[in-house]
Write an enzyme that holds these catalytic residues in place. Structure first.
Site, short mmCIF file in Angstrom:
data_model
loop_
_atom_site.label_atom_id
_atom_site.label_comp_id
_atom_site.label_asym_id
_atom_site.label_seq_id
_atom_site.Cartn_x
_atom_site.Cartn_y
_atom_site.Cartn_z
N LEU A 306 0.81 -1.22 0.00
CA LEU A 306 0.00 0.00 0.00
C LEU A 306 0.84 1.27 0.00
O LEU A 306 0.47 2.27 -0.61
CB LEU A 306 -0.95 0.01 1.20
CG LEU A 306 -2.06 -1.04 1.22
CD1 LEU A 306 -3.02 -0.76 2.36
CD2 LEU A 306 -2.81 -1.09 -0.10
N HIS A 307 1.98 1.26 0.69
CA HIS A 307 2.76 2.50 0.75
C HIS A 307 3.39 2.86 -0.60
O HIS A 307 3.91 3.95 -0.76
CB HIS A 307 3.80 2.46 1.86
CG HIS A 307 4.95 1.50 1.64
ND1 HIS A 307 4.96 0.53 0.68
CD2 HIS A 307 6.13 1.37 2.30
CE1 HIS A 307 6.10 -0.14 0.73
NE2 HIS A 307 6.83 0.36 1.71
#
Length: 408
Positions: A306-307
């Site tokens: 996700l990052h």
């Protein structure tokens, strides 16, 4: 201004304790800017350790690039590997390193200053405790060797911050980051510098790097998150299958499915087949942003995924996970976050600028990640921390209205 007056209507009230804290900060800044005060502090035996420590921290910030290049030389020359058989002198190492004895000694002394090796009384050098850890973690060494791209992209950090740096090497290295408007399968790598050439081969270097660095992450995550009461795992963006392999070995009862880009999924199939897990872990190649029907699983995982993406893309992935969970299931997110206790520099400093150079994503705080999860329909957010070679937050959540607040 006084809290509650007409001058600051609409602003939150300033509490007395906050005013005192701000006054202390102003006084501290004023005193520390005074060189005479710093000299007197360094001469005072009661506060000398604090003054000395602060001066050392400032020097380390200024010298950080030099330290990183010493580390790179240690890795490139396999200095630690050459010391695994036992302590050696600079003369012993000069030939194998391709250096003069004086240059070998200079490198050994620098590595000793960084606690990677230690000098012995007989003039030989052996591996120090920190060096032993580094030598044991192939993934960390791979990341260090990879940093030449990052350093190249950070030559002008101001231009990078202003968006004036142009195409970066990291954006070419990570194919899905080449076009922030069309992440994952929507972007194909740009040509140049050999990092990516628009073919399936472009996915090999980054997939291999992720696999090597994932090796020291998987066990740390599994030490924090238990699959003991779960029967199935859907690993989204699972790369070459390192986490899936570790989960399969740790929890033999677990049914595991992995989804990643077709070019990466093919590599995962080969790896898992070689590990004897072809019957345990099923692999599917798909663009996650096309919202394919993935089936249901008790746990949907995102390990260092996700990052890499901006909020809209990360939210789309979380909503995909929301649809794929069984009743009472959990989403599990494992990645470095901003503001991790004891590892503040990892999120905002390292990953903040790494992802900026990469051209996609950002390090989110626990609060920001919880907000994304809430927007995707999750609640009961819990964050725990893994303490391995790469500090990670392991965040779990359930679909709103489902499941108990806590589980082991």
């Amino acid at each position: 201004m006084i809290a509650g007056t007409d001058d600051d209507r609409g602003s939150p009230p300033v509490l007395p304790g906050e005013r005192l804290q701000e006054a202390w900060r102003r006084l501290r800044a004023e005193k520390l800017a005074d060189r005479g005060f710093r000299r007197r502090a360094a001469a005072n035996p009661l506060i000398r350790p604090i003054a000395t420590r602060s001066a050392g921290r400032l020097f380390d910030l200024a010298a950080g690039f030099v330290y990183s290049q010493i580390l790179r030389a240690v890795i490139d020359l396999d200095l630690l590997g050459r010391l695994e058989s036992g302590p050696k002198t600079a003369d012993d190492l000069a030939g194998p390193l391709g250096l003069s004895p004086a240059a070998a000694r200079r490198l050994l002394d620098a590595a000793a200053a960084l606690d990677l090796v230690e000098a012995r009384s007989d003039g030989a050098y052996g591996i120090a405790a920190l060096g032993s850890v580094l030598q044991a973690e192939d993934g960390v060494r791979a990341m260090i060797a990879h940093h030449d791209m990052l350093y190249d992209d950070l030559r002008d950090p101001v231009a990078l911050l202003r968006g004036e740096a142009g195409e970066t090497r990291l954006s070419r290295f990570w194919p899905y980051a080449g076009d922030a408007a069309a992440p994952e399968g929507g972007a194909r790598p740009a040509s140049g510098d050999g990092e990516a050439d628009g073919t399936a081969d472009a996915y090999g270097p980054y997939s291999e790097l992720m696999a090597r660095s994932q090796s020291f992450v998987a066990d740390d995550v599994l030490d924090v998150f238990s699959f003991g009461d779960r029967n199935s795992l859907l690993d989204l963006g699972g790369g070459e299958g390192v986490f899936a392999e570790a989960a399969a070995e740790r929890w033999p009862h677990l049914e595991i499915r992995l989804v990643d880009l077709p070019e990466v999924a093919a590599r995962a199939e080969s790896r898992l087949r070689a590990a004897g897990l072809a019957g345990r872990v099923s692999v599917r190649g798909a663009d996650l942003f096309d919202a394919p029907a993935l089936g249901a699983a008790d746990v949907v995982s995102f390990v260092r995924v996700l990052h890499d993406h901006e909020d809209d893309a990360a939210l789309a992935l979380l909503r995909l996970a929301h649809r794929a969970l069984t009743p009472g299931g959990e989403v599990m997110i494992a990645e470095p976050i901003a503001g991790m206790p004891g590892a503040r520099r990892v999120g905002h400093a390292y990953f903040g600028f790494y992802l900026l150079a990469m051209g996609s994503g950002r390090a989110r705080s626990a609060v920001e990640l919880a907000d994304l999860l809430a927007r995707a329909g999750f609640w009961n957010v819990r964050t725990r921390y893994a303490r391995g070679a790469l500090p990670l937050a392991v965040t779990t959540a359930r679909r709103r209205g489902e499941g108990p607040i806590w589980r082991l």
